[in-house]
Design a protein around this motif. Structure first.
Motif, PDB file in Angstrom:
ATOM      1  N   TYR A 142       0.835  -1.209   0.000  1.00  0.00           N
ATOM      2  CA  TYR A 142       0.000   0.000   0.000  1.00  0.00           C
ATOM      3  C   TYR A 142       0.868   1.257   0.000  1.00  0.00           C
ATOM      4  O   TYR A 142       0.576   2.230  -0.702  1.00  0.00           O
ATOM      5  CB  TYR A 142      -0.917  -0.009   1.223  1.00  0.00           C
ATOM      6  N   VAL A 143       1.958   1.228   0.764  1.00  0.00           N
ATOM      7  CA  VAL A 143       2.814   2.403   0.898  1.00  0.00           C
ATOM      8  C   VAL A 143       3.824   2.510  -0.236  1.00  0.00           C
ATOM      9  O   VAL A 143       4.044   3.600  -0.794  1.00  0.00           O
ATOM     10  CB  VAL A 143       3.549   2.377   2.260  1.00  0.00           C
ATOM     11  N   ASN A 144       4.432   1.382  -0.596  1.00  0.00           N
ATOM     12  CA  ASN A 144       5.567   1.434  -1.524  1.00  0.00           C
ATOM     13  C   ASN A 144       5.328   0.721  -2.859  1.00  0.00           C
ATOM     14  O   ASN A 144       6.177   0.803  -3.750  1.00  0.00           O
ATOM     15  CB  ASN A 144       6.798   0.813  -0.863  1.00  0.00           C
ATOM     16  N   GLY A 145       4.212   0.000  -2.985  1.00  0.00           N
ATOM     17  CA  GLY A 145       3.968  -0.745  -4.216  1.00  0.00           C
ATOM     18  C   GLY A 145       3.615   0.161  -5.385  1.00  0.00           C
ATOM     19  O   GLY A 145       3.229   1.320  -5.208  1.00  0.00           O
ATOM     20  N   ASP A 146       3.766  -0.373  -6.562  1.00  0.00           N
ATOM     21  CA  ASP A 146       3.486   0.384  -7.790  1.00  0.00           C
ATOM     22  C   ASP A 146       2.293  -0.215  -8.518  1.00  0.00           C
ATOM     23  O   ASP A 146       2.141  -1.443  -8.604  1.00  0.00           O
ATOM     24  CB  ASP A 146       4.699   0.354  -8.725  1.00  0.00           C
ATOM     25  N   ALA A 147       1.472   0.667  -9.043  1.00  0.00           N
ATOM     26  CA  ALA A 147       0.441   0.252  -9.990  1.00  0.00           C
ATOM     27  C   ALA A 147       1.056   0.186 -11.385  1.00  0.00           C
ATOM     28  O   ALA A 147       2.184   0.647 -11.609  1.00  0.00           O
ATOM     29  CB  ALA A 147      -0.708   1.252  -9.964  1.00  0.00           C
ATOM     30  N   LEU A 148       0.330  -0.402 -12.323  1.00  0.00           N
ATOM     31  CA  LEU A 148       0.772  -0.342 -13.711  1.00  0.00           C
ATOM     32  C   LEU A 148       0.777   1.106 -14.182  1.00  0.00           C
ATOM     33  O   LEU A 148      -0.061   1.915 -13.770  1.00  0.00           O
ATOM     34  CB  LEU A 148      -0.159  -1.167 -14.603  1.00  0.00           C
ATOM     35  N   THR A 149       1.701   1.434 -15.038  1.00  0.00           N
ATOM     36  CA  THR A 149       1.741   2.784 -15.596  1.00  0.00           C
ATOM     37  C   THR A 149       0.677   2.926 -16.677  1.00  0.00           C
ATOM     38  O   THR A 149       0.232   1.924 -17.258  1.00  0.00           O
ATOM     39  CB  THR A 149       3.112   3.081 -16.210  1.00  0.00           C
ATOM     40  N   PRO A 150       0.252   4.149 -16.975  1.00  0.00           N
ATOM     41  CA  PRO A 150      -0.695   4.334 -18.083  1.00  0.00           C
ATOM     42  C   PRO A 150      -0.209   3.718 -19.385  1.00  0.00           C
ATOM     43  O   PRO A 150      -1.003   3.174 -20.164  1.00  0.00           O
ATOM     44  CB  PRO A 150      -0.817   5.861 -18.182  1.00  0.00           C
ATOM     45  N   HIS A 151       1.097   3.783 -19.628  1.00  0.00           N
ATOM     46  CA  HIS A 151       1.642   3.187 -20.857  1.00  0.00           C
ATOM     47  C   HIS A 151       1.474   1.674 -20.851  1.00  0.00           C
ATOM     48  O   HIS A 151       1.095   1.076 -21.876  1.00  0.00           O
ATOM     49  CB  HIS A 151       3.126   3.553 -20.997  1.00  0.00           C
TER      50      HIS A 151
END
Length: 350
Positions: free
Chosen positions: A318-327
């Motif tokens: 939740y704090v440090n994870g990344d979502a997929l980028t728009p690209h």
């Protein structure tokens, strides 16, 4: 232009939001000159929701009537050909495919996720059914590899739900932010002990983050009791969203920071809306998605026994994870449209 009548066959009208999302994606991707006839477990509900002609999938003579009125049989998508739960499912769908071919219809296997196929009979039936298709698309590498070993050509593209349109959800934005969505389902691997550990971890997670927890059943008869059980124990704001339109389900994740889910299509919908995702896998298709998207998570049968360990993993993401980028998302959406291109090519008149 003369209309092409196409029977659309899948696990439709059974109250499973993932399969409804596949139907909505299929209808969205069909060429304009195609008139869909949908086989459904609830013909009236399917007809009213999508404004399409429907027939009962459970009644032989209505199905035969639909086939005799049609030019094409579209089979999919999703995990129709698997015998992990029983041998009935692959035999049912392969039987319909054979009946359609006997009636002279062009047959298309669309957006398939094949397997597991543990029985010799179901593997033989599946191989022959796919071999008789005019065109085949699959949604994962394992399915493509299986077909290649069978000398059957196919195209591989991300699940079509990546490209499904979304709709706004009434009341979502009235709930406090930030929001985290939970999609659990009834399954033998989700034992009472594991559910209790997940609930305790979620309580700790909510206390630490002060998030509003959205509990999202994807199949009411399997998921709703679990959502109710968790909601009754949460210390902070929460809401159960029972949405039947898959486009609204996808739209729900536009207002969510993170999703923790078992449901395969809940993870796709969430990832497509730039949510951080944490998977709880009960099925190889979820593991494949985790691998392809580098999505963190656990197999349910390897879930830690300590709720504190679970909660800490969620907090870290939740704090440090990344979502997929728009690209990345746009690339997945664009490639998923290969399922649409296959339909257009296979259904081209001439």
């Amino acid at each position: 232009m003369e209309k092409i009548r196409a029977v659309c066959c899948g696990y439709y009208g059974q109250g499973n939001a993932g399969d409804e999302a596949l139907l909505a994606s299929l209808l969205q991707m069909l060429p304009d000159n195609v008139l869909p006839l949908v086989l459904s477990g609830d013909p009236k509900k399917t007809r009213d929701r999508y404004n399409v002609e429907t027939f009962s999938r459970k009644a032989f003579f209505p199905v035969l009537k639909a086939l005799r009125q049609s030019d094409v049989f579209i089979w999919g998508g999703g995990s129709l050909i698997q015998d992990a739960t029983s041998a009935v499912s692959p035999l049912y769908y392969a039987g319909l495919m054979g009946l359609a071919q006997q009636q002279g219809l062009k047959t298309i296997a669309w957006a398939q996720g094949i397997g597991p196929l543990n029985r010799h009979l179901t593997r033989w039936v599946a191989r022959n059914a796919f071999a008789g298709c005019s065109a085949v698309s699959v949604r994962d590498r394992a399915s493509a590899t299986l077909l290649r070993n069978w000398k059957i050509s196919s195209i591989i593209a991300p699940d079509p739900v990546w490209a499904l349109d979304s709709l706004p959800v009434k009341g979502l934005w009235d709930l406090p932010a930030p929001r985290v969505a939970i999609t659990l389902r009834s399954h033998p691997q989700l034992t009472p002990t594991r559910l209790n550990n997940l609930t305790r971890a979620l309580i700790d997670f909510q206390k630490a983050t002060e998030t509003c927890i959205l509990l999202v059943p994807f199949q009411l008869n399997r998921d709703y009791a679990i959502a109710q059980s968790i909601a009754s124990q949460l210390p902070g704001p929460n809401h159960i969203f029972s949405l039947e339109d898959p486009r609204e389900l996808k739209g729900l994740f536009q207002g969510v920071e993170m999703a923790i889910g078992m449901r395969f299509h809940s993870l796709i919908m969430a990832a497509s809306q730039e949510c951080r995702c944490f998977a709880l896998s009960y099925d190889p298709k979820v593991n494949l998605l985790m691998e392809e998207l580098a999505m963190p998570g656990w197999d349910l049968d390897q879930l830690p026994d300590d709720p504190n360990t679970i909660s800490k993993a969620w907090l870290e993401h939740y704090v440090n994870g990344d979502a997929l980028t728009p690209h990345q998302i746009q690339s997945l959406v664009d490639r998923s449209l290969m399922h649409r291109d296959l339909l257009a090519e296979a259904l081209a008149v001439g």
